[in-house]
Design a protein around this motif. Structure first.
Motif, PDB file in Angstrom:
ATOM      1  N   LEU A  38       0.821  -0.990   0.615  1.00  0.00           N
ATOM      2  CA  LEU A  38       0.179  -0.216  -0.131  1.00  0.00           C
ATOM      3  C   LEU A  38       1.033   1.429  -0.154  1.00  0.00           C
ATOM      4  O   LEU A  38       0.533   2.620  -1.169  1.00  0.00           O
ATOM      5  N   VAL A  39       2.084   1.446   0.955  1.00  0.00           N
ATOM      6  CA  VAL A  39       2.796   2.354   1.019  1.00  0.00           C
ATOM      7  C   VAL A  39       3.313   2.298  -0.469  1.00  0.00           C
ATOM      8  O   VAL A  39       4.027   3.549  -0.922  1.00  0.00           O
ATOM      9  N   LEU A  40       4.091   1.363  -0.542  1.00  0.00           N
ATOM     10  CA  LEU A  40       4.765   1.407  -1.914  1.00  0.00           C
ATOM     11  C   LEU A  40       3.961   1.938  -3.377  1.00  0.00           C
ATOM     12  O   LEU A  40       4.765   2.946  -4.283  1.00  0.00           O
ATOM     13  N   SER A  41       2.808   1.538  -2.797  1.00  0.00           N
ATOM     14  CA  SER A  41       1.824   2.113  -4.517  1.00  0.00           C
ATOM     15  C   SER A  41       1.510   3.316  -3.937  1.00  0.00           C
ATOM     16  O   SER A  41       1.916   4.759  -5.020  1.00  0.00           O
ATOM     17  N   VAL A  42       1.880   4.296  -2.965  1.00  0.00           N
ATOM     18  CA  VAL A  42       0.899   5.281  -3.270  1.00  0.00           C
ATOM     19  C   VAL A  42       2.695   6.051  -3.462  1.00  0.00           C
ATOM     20  O   VAL A  42       2.424   6.869  -4.068  1.00  0.00           O
ATOM     21  N   ASN A  43       4.272   5.350  -2.972  1.00  0.00           N
ATOM     22  CA  ASN A  43       4.423   6.245  -3.063  1.00  0.00           C
ATOM     23  C   ASN A  43       5.249   6.494  -4.581  1.00  0.00           C
ATOM     24  O   ASN A  43       6.235   6.639  -5.832  1.00  0.00           O
ATOM     25  N   LEU A  44       5.360   5.152  -5.651  1.00  0.00           N
ATOM     26  CA  LEU A  44       5.544   4.984  -7.003  1.00  0.00           C
ATOM     27  C   LEU A  44       4.393   6.295  -7.506  1.00  0.00           C
ATOM     28  O   LEU A  44       5.300   6.598  -8.749  1.00  0.00           O
ATOM     29  N   ILE A  45       3.230   6.608  -7.362  1.00  0.00           N
ATOM     30  CA  ILE A  45       2.905   7.144  -7.908  1.00  0.00           C
ATOM     31  C   ILE A  45       2.558   8.541  -7.680  1.00  0.00           C
ATOM     32  O   ILE A  45       3.172   9.567  -8.563  1.00  0.00           O
ATOM     33  N   ARG A  46       3.278   9.061  -6.103  1.00  0.00           N
ATOM     34  CA  ARG A  46       3.734  10.381  -6.622  1.00  0.00           C
ATOM     35  C   ARG A  46       5.061  10.545  -7.089  1.00  0.00           C
ATOM     36  O   ARG A  46       5.476  11.856  -7.384  1.00  0.00           O
ATOM     37  N   LYS A  47       5.968   9.856  -7.147  1.00  0.00           N
ATOM     38  CA  LYS A  47       7.598   9.775  -8.055  1.00  0.00           C
ATOM     39  C   LYS A  47       7.163   9.621  -9.155  1.00  0.00           C
ATOM     40  O   LYS A  47       7.867   9.615  -9.951  1.00  0.00           O
ATOM     41  N   LYS A  48       6.124   9.709 -10.005  1.00  0.00           N
ATOM     42  CA  LYS A  48       5.981   8.957 -11.086  1.00  0.00           C
ATOM     43  C   LYS A  48       6.676   7.916 -11.420  1.00  0.00           C
ATOM     44  O   LYS A  48       6.877   7.941 -12.350  1.00  0.00           O
ATOM     45  N   ALA A  49       6.485   7.145 -10.964  1.00  0.00           N
ATOM     46  CA  ALA A  49       7.555   6.073 -11.369  1.00  0.00           C
ATOM     47  C   ALA A  49       7.508   5.305 -12.306  1.00  0.00           C
ATOM     48  O   ALA A  49       7.824   3.772 -12.872  1.00  0.00           O
ATOM     49  N   VAL A  50       5.136   5.306 -11.837  1.00  0.00           N
ATOM     50  CA  VAL A  50       5.140   4.148 -12.132  1.00  0.00           C
ATOM     51  C   VAL A  50       3.923   4.968 -12.954  1.00  0.00           C
ATOM     52  O   VAL A  50       3.398   5.863 -12.340  1.00  0.00           O
ATOM     53  N   PRO A  51       2.782   4.441 -14.291  1.00  0.00           N
ATOM     54  CA  PRO A  51       2.222   5.084 -14.678  1.00  0.00           C
ATOM     55  C   PRO A  51       0.898   5.456 -13.069  1.00  0.00           C
ATOM     56  O   PRO A  51       0.882   4.308 -12.985  1.00  0.00           O
ATOM     57  N   VAL A  52       0.090   6.259 -13.791  1.00  0.00           N
ATOM     58  CA  VAL A  52      -1.298   5.994 -12.460  1.00  0.00           C
ATOM     59  C   VAL A  52      -1.817   5.134 -11.994  1.00  0.00           C
ATOM     60  O   VAL A  52      -1.970   4.395 -10.829  1.00  0.00           O
ATOM     61  N   TRP A  53      -2.621   4.248 -12.981  1.00  0.00           N
ATOM     62  CA  TRP A  53      -3.452   3.456 -13.567  1.00  0.00           C
ATOM     63  C   TRP A  53      -2.533   2.115 -13.180  1.00  0.00           C
ATOM     64  O   TRP A  53      -3.285   1.096 -11.917  1.00  0.00           O
ATOM     65  N   LEU A  54      -1.265   1.761 -12.604  1.00  0.00           N
ATOM     66  CA  LEU A  54      -0.875   0.707 -12.709  1.00  0.00           C
ATOM     67  C   LEU A  54      -0.648   0.858 -10.586  1.00  0.00           C
ATOM     68  O   LEU A  54      -0.779   0.054  -9.809  1.00  0.00           O
TER      69      LEU A  54
END
Length: 203
Positions: free
Chosen positions: A132-148
């Protein structure tokens, strides 16, 4: 210039990103009356081997933008997944082999609150919480597309909602939600011709 060994590691991580959630998904089809049983428990334990490189890949996407989180978060995720996943997997395997009921082993585990907590009940929740925390940070830092990232987030929420009450239908949904984004990210790791260290870009 990155070496061929670097690219090989990326491709291996990509492979693990696919296999780890796939084994989770397959395992839920072998639940027996809400219990893991021998086959499901075996698949869960085997998946842990692939989850470790998979986590290295996911947290590696944040190692430059969030270096402290990437290092500490990785350790927590591995503890939650490996200790909790392997613990519950082996518990399901051994209880099925020795025909110990769910109620019976819970009563016995309550006699050892500290060790049972460290090996099972405290570590287990860290797996979905880490996702859960990882997904939020991946989105925040634009490391993956938002939908992923959003799919990983939904999977993290659905995971405990299915595993705690052992509802197979929700478990299948959680597993699919987790497999889809990791499958796509894994394929991009496998196909890459350069080391990914910042983000997963669109093909």
């Amino acid at each position: 210039m990155k070496t061929e060994t670097d690219l090989l590691h990326l491709k291996l991580q990509g492979f693990c990103l696919i296999i780890a959630p796939l084994l989770f998904l397959i395992s839920t089809f072998f639940w027996i009356d809400g219990q893991y049983g021998i086959t499901a428990a075996t698949l869960i334990c085997l998946s842990i081997v692939f989850w470790i490189p998979a986590f290295y890949a996911l947290f590696g996407l944040l190692k430059y933008s969030m270096p402290y989180y990437a290092a500490i978060g990785l350790l927590i995720a591995i503890y939650g997944c490996c200790m909790g996943g392997m613990g519950f997997g082996m518990l399901g395997y051994l209880s099925a082999i020795f025909k110990i009921s769910h109620h019976s082993y819970l009563v016995i585990l309550q006699q050892y609150p500290i060790t049972s907590g460290l090996l099972l009940f405290w570590s287990g929740p860290l797996f979905p919480l880490s996702l859960l925390v990882l997904s939020v940070n991946l989105i925040r830092k634009k490391a993956v597309p938002v939908w992923l990232g959003a799919l990983i987030c939904l999977a993290a929420i659905a995971f405990p909602a299915s595993r705690i009450p052992r509802i197979a239908l929700i478990a299948h949904l959680a597993d699919v939600l987790l497999l889809i984004p990791l499958l796509i990210i894994g394929i991009r790791f496998i196909k890459t011709k350069e080391v990914i260290n910042a983000k997963i870009k669109k093909d």
